[in-house]
Design a protein around this motif. Structure first.
Motif, PDB file in Angstrom:
ATOM      1  N   ARG A 158       0.811  -1.215   0.000  1.00 13.69           N
ATOM      2  CA  ARG A 158       0.000   0.000   0.000  1.00 13.69           C
ATOM      3  C   ARG A 158       0.845   1.266   0.000  1.00 13.69           C
ATOM      4  NH1 ARG A 158      -2.719   0.540   4.534  1.00 13.69           N
ATOM      5  NH2 ARG A 158      -2.027  -1.317   5.609  1.00 13.69           N
ATOM      6  N   MET A 159       2.095   1.144   0.420  1.00 13.37           N
ATOM      7  CA  MET A 159       2.987   2.300   0.434  1.00 13.37           C
ATOM      8  C   MET A 159       3.127   2.904  -0.962  1.00 13.37           C
ATOM      9  SD  MET A 159       5.139   3.988   2.566  1.00 13.37           S
ATOM     10  CE  MET A 159       5.883   2.894   3.771  1.00 13.37           C
ATOM     11  N   HIS A 160       3.098   2.049  -1.995  1.00 11.00           N
ATOM     12  CA  HIS A 160       3.332   2.518  -3.356  1.00 11.00           C
ATOM     13  C   HIS A 160       2.091   3.163  -3.993  1.00 11.00           C
ATOM     14  CE1 HIS A 160       6.627  -0.378  -2.757  1.00 11.00           C
ATOM     15  NE2 HIS A 160       7.304   0.453  -3.522  1.00 11.00           N
ATOM     16  N   ALA A 161       0.923   2.899  -3.417  1.00 11.11           N
ATOM     17  CA  ALA A 161      -0.303   3.486  -3.962  1.00 11.11           C
ATOM     18  C   ALA A 161      -0.375   4.964  -3.568  1.00 11.11           C
ATOM     19  CB  ALA A 161      -1.525   2.731  -3.436  1.00 11.11           C
ATOM     20  N   ARG A 162      -0.428   5.855  -4.562  1.00 12.26           N
ATOM     21  CA  ARG A 162      -0.507   7.311  -4.345  1.00 12.26           C
ATOM     22  C   ARG A 162       0.648   7.793  -3.460  1.00 12.26           C
ATOM     23  NH1 ARG A 162      -6.554   9.128  -3.030  1.00 12.26           N
ATOM     24  NH2 ARG A 162      -5.904  10.932  -4.237  1.00 12.26           N
ATOM     25  N   PHE A 163       1.841   7.281  -3.705  1.00 13.77           N
ATOM     26  CA  PHE A 163       2.992   7.559  -2.842  1.00 13.77           C
ATOM     27  C   PHE A 163       3.300   9.052  -2.694  1.00 13.77           C
ATOM     28  CE2 PHE A 163       7.531   8.249  -2.171  1.00 13.77           C
ATOM     29  CZ  PHE A 163       7.731   7.546  -0.988  1.00 13.77           C
ATOM     30  N   PRO A 164       3.360   9.845  -3.782  1.00 13.70           N
ATOM     31  CA  PRO A 164       3.679  11.274  -3.597  1.00 13.70           C
ATOM     32  C   PRO A 164       2.690  11.989  -2.679  1.00 13.70           C
ATOM     33  CG  PRO A 164       3.886  10.647  -5.905  1.00 13.70           C
ATOM     34  CD  PRO A 164       3.220   9.497  -5.207  1.00 13.70           C
ATOM     35  N   THR A 178       0.784   5.703   5.341  1.00 13.79           N
ATOM     36  CA  THR A 178       1.032   7.131   5.529  1.00 13.79           C
ATOM     37  C   THR A 178       1.665   7.392   6.894  1.00 13.79           C
ATOM     38  OG1 THR A 178      -0.890   7.613   4.132  1.00 13.79           O
ATOM     39  CG2 THR A 178       0.026   9.438   5.400  1.00 13.79           C
ATOM     40  N   ASN A 179       1.214   6.669   7.905  1.00 23.12           N
ATOM     41  CA  ASN A 179       1.816   6.806   9.229  1.00 23.12           C
ATOM     42  C   ASN A 179       3.268   6.344   9.234  1.00 23.12           C
ATOM     43  OD1 ASN A 179      -0.073   7.999  10.997  1.00 23.12           O
ATOM     44  ND2 ASN A 179      -1.274   6.125  11.028  1.00 23.12           N
ATOM     45  N   ALA A 180       3.581   5.324   8.443  1.00 26.05           N
ATOM     46  CA  ALA A 180       4.973   4.870   8.345  1.00 26.05           C
ATOM     47  C   ALA A 180       5.853   5.962   7.752  1.00 26.05           C
ATOM     48  CB  ALA A 180       5.044   3.599   7.500  1.00 26.05           C
ATOM     49  N   LEU A 181       5.333   6.668   6.758  1.00 29.26           N
ATOM     50  CA  LEU A 181       6.085   7.771   6.168  1.00 29.26           C
ATOM     51  C   LEU A 181       6.244   8.923   7.170  1.00 29.26           C
ATOM     52  CD1 LEU A 181       4.492   7.778   2.603  1.00 29.26           C
ATOM     53  CD2 LEU A 181       6.835   7.128   3.189  1.00 29.26           C
TER      54      LEU A 181
END
Length: 254
Positions: free
Chosen positions: A65-71, A97-100
């Motif tokens: 899921r990290m790669h989905a809509r990443f920017p 998103t929380n991981a980012l």
């Protein structure tokens, strides 16, 4: 919907994620046709597209899921990080998103991150900040802990702010989630009465899931993107939740 598209839905749900190339081989059509199918199926909410692949909407795999809509997620996380001050302890729930967000905060040695996410903890193993990982029943798919032991840990540790991912919000139900045990942990965090942030992209608004979040306490803030409707923003603010819209990235010339 044709038989090929039904097969694609079944394959994506069975595997969690599958590449465009593999789908083309299995269904015996071109990758162009597969991409057209995936675009249609994503619009109908049967799956999610990421670069070169499709992901199940039920998938809890954080890395996928990290790669989905990443920017967009990166912009949301960076904006959320601006609310954290030197010397604070913050709770960061699981999710991409929380991981980012945790990664943005990780090089500040004067911040302590409290989390239920083993994925986040492993992501920050080389970081400068202090990390407190709570115990509990380990959910392998989401790489997070839940259950009574986790609730007990939350009661024993203190933090000033909490950042929560949500699955859905609707005016009739408020915030809701897909996973009962995860929602139970979020509600335990909300019960502490700290400053809370719902951190999510706007695609989650308008959807209802089975389990209520923050039934007794409202979120202090929502951080999302410009896709949130003015109507929903007004309702949230009427309910004493401050809404922060992260600006869109400027379009590159040429």
């Amino acid at each position: 919907m044709n038989a090929r598209q039904l097969m694609i839905i079944q394959l994506v749900n069975e595997r969690g994620s599958i590449s465009v190339g593999e789908l083309a081989k299995i269904t015996e059509v071109s990758e162009v046709t597969v991409r057209q199918d995936l675009n249609m199926l994503e619009k109908a909410s049967y799956l999610k597209r990421i670069h070169g692949a499709a992901v199940s909407t039920e998938s809890d795999d954080v890395q996928a899921r990290m790669h989905a809509r990443f920017p967009l997620k990166q912009d949301l996380a960076e904006y959320a990080a601006s609310f954290v001050k030197e010397g604070e302890s913050v709770f960061i729930e699981g999710g991409s998103t929380n991981a980012l967000l945790a990664r943005f905060l990780s090089n500040n040695k004067d911040i302590t991150i409290v989390t239920v996410s083993h994925y986040i903890a492993s992501l920050l193993k080389e970081s400068q900040c202090e990390i407190i990982v709570l115990g509990g029943l380990y959910q392998k798919s989401s790489e997070s802990v839940v259950g009574p032991l986790t609730r007990s840990c939350i009661q024993q540790v203190h933090f000033q702010k909490a950042f929560i991912g949500i699955d859905g919000w609707h005016p009739d139900t408020g915030f809701t989630g897909k996973n009962m045990l995860r929602c139970d942990i979020v509600n335990a965090v909300m019960d502490k009465g700290v400053e809370t942030f719902a951190l999510t992209d706007s695609s989650k608004f308008g959807h209802i899931h089975p389990y209520p979040i923050s039934h007794s306490h409202h979120f202090s803030h929502v951080i999302t993107d410009s896709g949130l409707s003015a109507e929903y923003q007004a309702i949230l603010e009427q309910r004493d939740t401050r809404v922060h819209i992260v600006p869109d990235r400027p379009l590159k010339a040429g």
